[in-house]
Design an enzyme around this catalytic site. Structure first.
Site, PDB file in Angstrom:
ATOM      1  N   GLU A 105     -41.113  43.823  29.675  1.00 29.10           N
ATOM      2  CA  GLU A 105     -39.732  43.234  29.816  1.00 29.10           C
ATOM      3  C   GLU A 105     -39.616  41.819  30.238  1.00 29.10           C
ATOM      4  O   GLU A 105     -38.182  40.914  30.065  1.00 29.10           O
ATOM      5  CB  GLU A 105     -39.570  44.395  30.367  1.00 29.10           C
ATOM      6  N   GLU A 125     -43.790  53.619  29.539  1.00 30.70           N
ATOM      7  CA  GLU A 125     -42.516  54.475  30.178  1.00 30.70           C
ATOM      8  C   GLU A 125     -42.955  55.570  30.200  1.00 30.70           C
ATOM      9  O   GLU A 125     -42.502  56.110  31.470  1.00 30.70           O
ATOM     10  CB  GLU A 125     -41.420  53.813  30.827  1.00 30.70           C
TER      11      GLU A 125
HETATM   12  N1  3HC Z   1     -48.096  50.401  39.791  1.00 32.70           N
HETATM   13  C1  3HC Z   1     -49.423  50.535  40.605  1.00 32.70           C
HETATM   14  N2  3HC Z   1     -50.035  50.715  40.723  1.00 32.70           N
HETATM   15  C2  3HC Z   1     -50.824  50.628  38.924  1.00 32.70           C
HETATM   16  C3  3HC Z   1     -50.159  50.622  38.188  1.00 32.70           C
HETATM   17  C4  3HC Z   1     -48.629  50.694  38.489  1.00 32.70           C
HETATM   18  N3  3HC Z   1     -47.740  50.104  36.945  1.00 32.70           N
HETATM   19  N4  3HC Z   1     -50.767  50.017  36.906  1.00 32.70           N
HETATM   20  C5  3HC Z   1     -52.092  50.912  37.289  1.00 32.70           C
HETATM   21  N5  3HC Z   1     -52.664  50.668  38.855  1.00 32.70           N
HETATM   22  C6  3HC Z   1     -53.307  50.934  39.721  1.00 32.70           C
HETATM   23  C7  3HC Z   1     -53.905  52.308  39.710  1.00 32.70           C
HETATM   24  O1  3HC Z   1     -53.405  53.304  40.821  1.00 32.70           O
HETATM   25  C8  3HC Z   1     -55.180  51.886  40.053  1.00 32.70           C
HETATM   26  O2  3HC Z   1     -55.215  51.693  41.285  1.00 32.70           O
HETATM   27  P1  3HC Z   1     -56.770  52.481  42.048  1.00 32.70           P
HETATM   28  O3  3HC Z   1     -57.843  51.669  41.905  1.00 32.70           O
HETATM   29  O4  3HC Z   1     -56.067  52.729  43.720  1.00 32.70           O
HETATM   30  O5  3HC Z   1     -57.131  53.636  41.478  1.00 32.70           O
HETATM   31  C9  3HC Z   1     -55.556  50.594  39.425  1.00 32.70           C
HETATM   32  O6  3HC Z   1     -54.635  50.155  39.259  1.00 32.70           O
HETATM   33  C10 3HC Z   1     -56.762  50.908  38.671  1.00 32.70           C
HETATM   34  O7  3HC Z   1     -55.574  51.431  37.464  1.00 32.70           O
HETATM   35  P2  3HC Z   1     -56.787  51.896  36.518  1.00 32.70           P
HETATM   36  O8  3HC Z   1     -57.611  52.726  36.987  1.00 32.70           O
HETATM   37  O9  3HC Z   1     -55.918  52.527  35.143  1.00 32.70           O
HETATM   38  O10 3HC Z   1     -57.136  50.674  35.125  1.00 32.70           O
HETATM   39  P3  3HC Z   1     -57.771  50.718  34.099  1.00 32.70           P
HETATM   40  O11 3HC Z   1     -58.228  48.505  33.845  1.00 32.70           O
HETATM   41  O12 3HC Z   1     -58.013  51.434  32.769  1.00 32.70           O
HETATM   42  O13 3HC Z   1     -55.868  50.433  32.592  1.00 32.70           O
HETATM   43  C11 3HC Z   1     -53.614  49.675  32.757  1.00 32.70           C
HETATM   44  C12 3HC Z   1     -54.884  49.721  33.328  1.00 32.70           C
HETATM   45  C13 3HC Z   1     -53.624  49.525  31.399  1.00 32.70           C
HETATM   46  C14 3HC Z   1     -52.766  48.742  33.768  1.00 32.70           C
HETATM   47  C15 3HC Z   1     -53.196  51.088  33.758  1.00 32.70           C
HETATM   48  O14 3HC Z   1     -53.705  51.722  34.578  1.00 32.70           O
HETATM   49  C16 3HC Z   1     -51.899  52.074  33.661  1.00 32.70           C
HETATM   50  O15 3HC Z   1     -51.798  52.145  32.233  1.00 32.70           O
HETATM   51  N6  3HC Z   1     -51.467  51.613  34.610  1.00 32.70           N
HETATM   52  C17 3HC Z   1     -49.461  52.252  34.026  1.00 32.70           C
HETATM   53  C18 3HC Z   1     -48.644  50.835  33.488  1.00 32.70           C
HETATM   54  C19 3HC Z   1     -47.592  51.837  33.563  1.00 32.70           C
HETATM   55  O16 3HC Z   1     -46.693  53.024  33.051  1.00 32.70           O
HETATM   56  N7  3HC Z   1     -46.401  51.401  33.628  1.00 32.70           N
HETATM   57  C20 3HC Z   1     -44.724  50.562  33.537  1.00 32.70           C
HETATM   58  C21 3HC Z   1     -44.689  51.266  34.938  1.00 32.70           C
HETATM   59  S1  3HC Z   1     -42.618  51.823  34.059  1.00 32.70           S
HETATM   60  C22 3HC Z   1     -42.244  50.142  34.288  1.00 32.70           C
HETATM   61  O17 3HC Z   1     -42.701  49.030  34.629  1.00 32.70           O
HETATM   62  C23 3HC Z   1     -40.148  50.683  34.478  1.00 32.70           C
HETATM   63  C24 3HC Z   1     -39.772  49.763  34.201  1.00 32.70           C
HETATM   64  O18 3HC Z   1     -39.836  49.684  32.687  1.00 32.70           O
HETATM   65  C25 3HC Z   1     -39.142  49.229  35.106  1.00 32.70           C
END
Ligand code: 3HC
Ligand code: NAI
Length: 699
Positions: A105, A125
């Protein structure tokens, strides 16, 4: 500081730096706004590049901040994006590795976007029970088209940058860099090439229409309704994207999106999914085993026993490209086991889920043997022979003789004492439990059973191996049934008491299925085989003679109603189908047994059924936590979600208990303890629950 500011000649570069994934937490958002301010004020700066340090452009909003004051504090993501849009100098996003959620975004708010190939682009999300809340539903359709955008938003799935860049007419990327390594240089050059362009392009000014708007959105609504029955977010995603095509003013669409986002943030479903996001990641962390513990190499695996479990276990490794040698006592058993594996793979090939050449490659990694000498070069051996201590003893003694030093010796036992199994060897530090769930090639859960002597590096190694074979691993201490089956036994006992008191099997199943379980306890028993529980109860009668059970399940087995495999169990089954058809004879059997106990049947509400089944899991879980069998409450939720079909939107039994409130849960337990047909001693709330209630806390 979580965003760095540097000037390269006439281009300012703002680098998000909030490991691990540059989540857009408050400090990072502030850092971007500060950087933009500095760049505006510096007359030498002609353009601004925003990029991310380390392995991500940005993984989106910082999920850890959700539910805290920081999450919505200013500058919020809307304010940041508005500051970018209003910048007098062009802002270019230099995107690489991961560009997700709020990160995408943010990029969509920039005037231009340069992407590296291989970047995962997503609005995930919905997987957290949300919709994109910083303009994603309004801007993405304007750059890749309404249908492609809605697919990405409703599925949450990632798409590779090079694929998006190859779609004719896409406006998401202005340039695809030649490689991730050249991105920084190419983004700087691109920034210089547009430094004098005016007016600056904004995604918000692009048109957003669908030629068959109403019909298309009706179709989309019907689709998501079927797919996401327990979650409100997908339908809201459709509403928000539709609004993007209908609102005359862009900011009206943004405001409605924001409102929907905040409402979803407060739903129990979103809380459950966010809990599971962190729970799943936390499960791989073991308190006294540091993350940097040196792991042993696992390049070759041996599996003992080619039965139901052995074959499935072997498939996991073959799928991950790891060679497997499988040992049995007889050639016929090997042939039968390999035949079943082939049948499984062939079914996948037929369905188009597996290519023939992949299938051939996998099978080529498998060898079979009757001779222990052929196992000696394996790094990990997993025993999956009969569930009998005598047989396990023979096998482990033999393994101790033949396996090379440092090899990990694992047992797939589901009920036996792992410490005793380890004692059959002279290397108990190398022995661990790897409790796969049936079907082992499908089920995501793996309970890693830690014996008293299991070495730290063995634990670290098997947790890493679990990740490689795409399992979600949870560590359990040694006890009867480990985490999952120990809890399910209490649940099964409650299901039996409910029959004794007045329920029919289908009434119990329907109530808990309405709550969200994939399958009620009786349908589950029929699927797993009622004879398995029967054998366990017979053993229990010897080991724990005091334990109270309903006799109905034994009576059922005495009639040979073992379940689906014989076409009859709690229900009847028609060959080739899985539909459970209620059977009058079974209901009569239940009623007669009830009568023999002198119980007058009463009408039991669905609410009571659900509470007794779910709270039985909760109470046993509290004991398990207190005894240190599980490391943390969230591990238990992971076990139940990935291994037992607990409804995902409830976030696992302990998350659910927290949602209900432990005070109410404990009150209900005390009420159930008054029921003479039930087991009063079981329903005393576990001391941990009493303590948490007294402190006003949750698990
Ligand atoms: N916020 C905070 N921590 C996050 C994060 C996030 N968005 N995404 C990942 N992390 C952290 C994980 O908790 C993990 O922490 P740890 O090592 O302490 O356990 C570390 O990052 C690594 O994560 P993964 O083990 O999942 O690592 P991968 O390399 O397999 O994957 C990723 C990375 C693809 C970024 C995956 O973590 C993921 O899908 N994350 C979620 C992304 C997401 O959902 N984003 C949307 C958030 S909501 C939003 O943006 C609202 C907006 O629209 C207003
Ligand atoms: P199974 O009966 O289908 O297969 C066992 C296999 O082991 C048979 O093929 C048998 O020939 C072979 N075997 C027996 N003794 C042997 C020996 N000394 N050396 C080599 N092979 C030998 O049993 P299943 O269901 O696969 O169970 C295996 C183990 O997995 C048991 O410990 C069981 O408790 C556990 N388990 C079973 C689950 C299930 O749902 N079936 C789930 C989780 C664990």
């Amino acid at each position: 500081m979580s965003a760095e500011y540097q000037v390269h000649g006439d281009v300012a570069v703002i680098t998000l730096n909030n490991p691990p994934v540059n989540g857009l937490g408050l400090a990072t958002r502030q850092g971007i706004v500060d950087g933009l301010g500095k760049a505006q004020a510096d007359a030498g700066v002609k353009a601004i590049v925003i990029t991310g340090a380390g392995g991500a452009f940005s993984g989106g909003a910082d999920i850890k901040e959700f539910g805290t004051d920081k999450s919505l504090a200013e500058p919020n993501l809307h304010t940041v994006i508005a500051a970018i849009e209003q910048s007098a100098k062009p802002v270019i996003a230099a995107i690489h590795s991961v560009c997700m959620g709020g990160g995408l975004e943010l990029a969509l708010g920039c005037h231009y976007r340069v992407a590296a190939p291989g970047c995962s682009v997503a609005l995930p999300e919905v997987k957290l029970g949300l919709l994109p809340g910083a303009g994603g539903t309004q801007r993405l359709p304007r750059v890749i088209g309404v249908e492609a955008a809605l697919n990405m938003i409703v599925s949450g799935e990632a798409v590779k940058s090079e694929f998006i860049a190859s779609v004719p007419g896409q406006k998401l990327f202005d340039k695809l860099a030649a490689s991730p390594e050249s991105l920084a240089e190419e983004a700087l050059a691109f920034a210089r090439s547009v430094a004098d362009t005016r007016p600056l392009p904004l995604v918000r000014n692009l048109p957003c229409k669908h030629p068959q708007g109403d019909a298309y959105f009706q179709f989309a609504r019907n689709m998501v309704k079927g797919m996401a029955k327990n979650f409100p977010a997908p339908a809201k995603c459709v509403d928000a994207v539709e609004a993007a095509t209908k609102n005359k003013k862009f900011d009206d669409g943004l405001a409605r999106e924001r409102e929907r986002f905040i409402n979803l943030m407060w739903t129990a479903e979103s809380r459950a999914l966010r809990h599971l996001f962190f729970a799943e990641r936390a499960a791989s962390k073991i308190p006294d085993v540091p993350a940097d513990t040196r792991k042993r190499d696992v390049k070759k695996v041996a599996v003992i026993g080619a039965g139901t479990m052995g074959g499935g276990i072997a498939m996991n490794f073959l799928n991950a490209g790891i060679p497997v040698v499988m040992l049995e006592t007889k050639q016929e058993a090997l042939e039968r086991g390999v035949g079943t594996m082939r049948k499984n793979y062939e079914a996948q090939v037929k369905k188009g889920k597996l290519k023939q050449d992949k299938y051939d490659q996998r099978m080529a990694l498998l060898t079979t043997t009757l001779d222990y000498a052929d196992l000696k070069d394996a790094d990990l051996v997993i025993e999956a022979v009969f569930e009998d201590m005598g047989v396990k003893e023979q096998v482990f003694k033999k393994l101790d003789e033949v396996m090379k030093p440092g090899a990990i010796l694992a047992s797939n036992t589901s009920t036996l004492d792992l410490n005793q199994i380890a004692s059959f060897t002279k290397r108990p530090q190398d022995v661990v439990g790897l409790h796969f769930f049936s079907p082992a090639n499908v089920m995501k859960l793996l309970e890693v059973v830690r014996g008293d002597a299991t070495a730290h590096d063995v634990l670290a190694t098997v947790m890493a191996v679990a990740k490689k074979i795409k399992k979600t691993a949870v560590v359990s201490g040694v006890c009867d049934g480990f985490i999952g089956n120990r809890m399910i036994e209490q649940y099964g006992r409650q299901a039996g008491f409910l029959l004794d008191e007045g329920c029919t099997p289908s009434q119990v199943d329907k109530a808990i299925e309405k709550f969200g379980f994939a399958m009620g306890p009786f349908r589950m028993g029929d699927l797993a085989g009622n004879d398995i529980g029967w054998a366990i109860r017979k053993r229990r009668a010897v080991e724990k003679p005091g334990m109270k059970y309903s006799k109905t399940a034994d009576l059922l087995c005495e009639r040979g109603r073992f379940g689906q495999k014989v076409g009859k169990g709690w229900y009847d089954y028609v060959a080739g189908k899985r539909d459970a058809i209620p059977n009058a004879e079974v209901e009569q059997m239940v009623a007669e047994h009830r009568q023999s106990l002198g119980i007058t049947p009463r009408k039991i509400s669905d609410e009571e059924i659900v509470q007794r089944l779910v709270y039985s899991l909760v109470n046993e879980a509290a004991h398990i936590l207190e005894e240190g069998i599980a490391n943390k409450a969230s591990d238990i939720d992971v076990v139940y979600i990935f291994g037992y079909g607990f409804p995902v939107h409830r976030g696992g039994p302990l998350n659910y208990a927290n949602e209900v409130g432990l005070f109410s849960v404990a009150q209900a337990m005390k009420r159930f303890a008054q029921n003479p047909q039930d087991d009063a001693s079981f329903w005393q709330p576990a001391p941990l629950i009493e303590r948490l209630v007294a402190e006003g806390k949750g698990f």
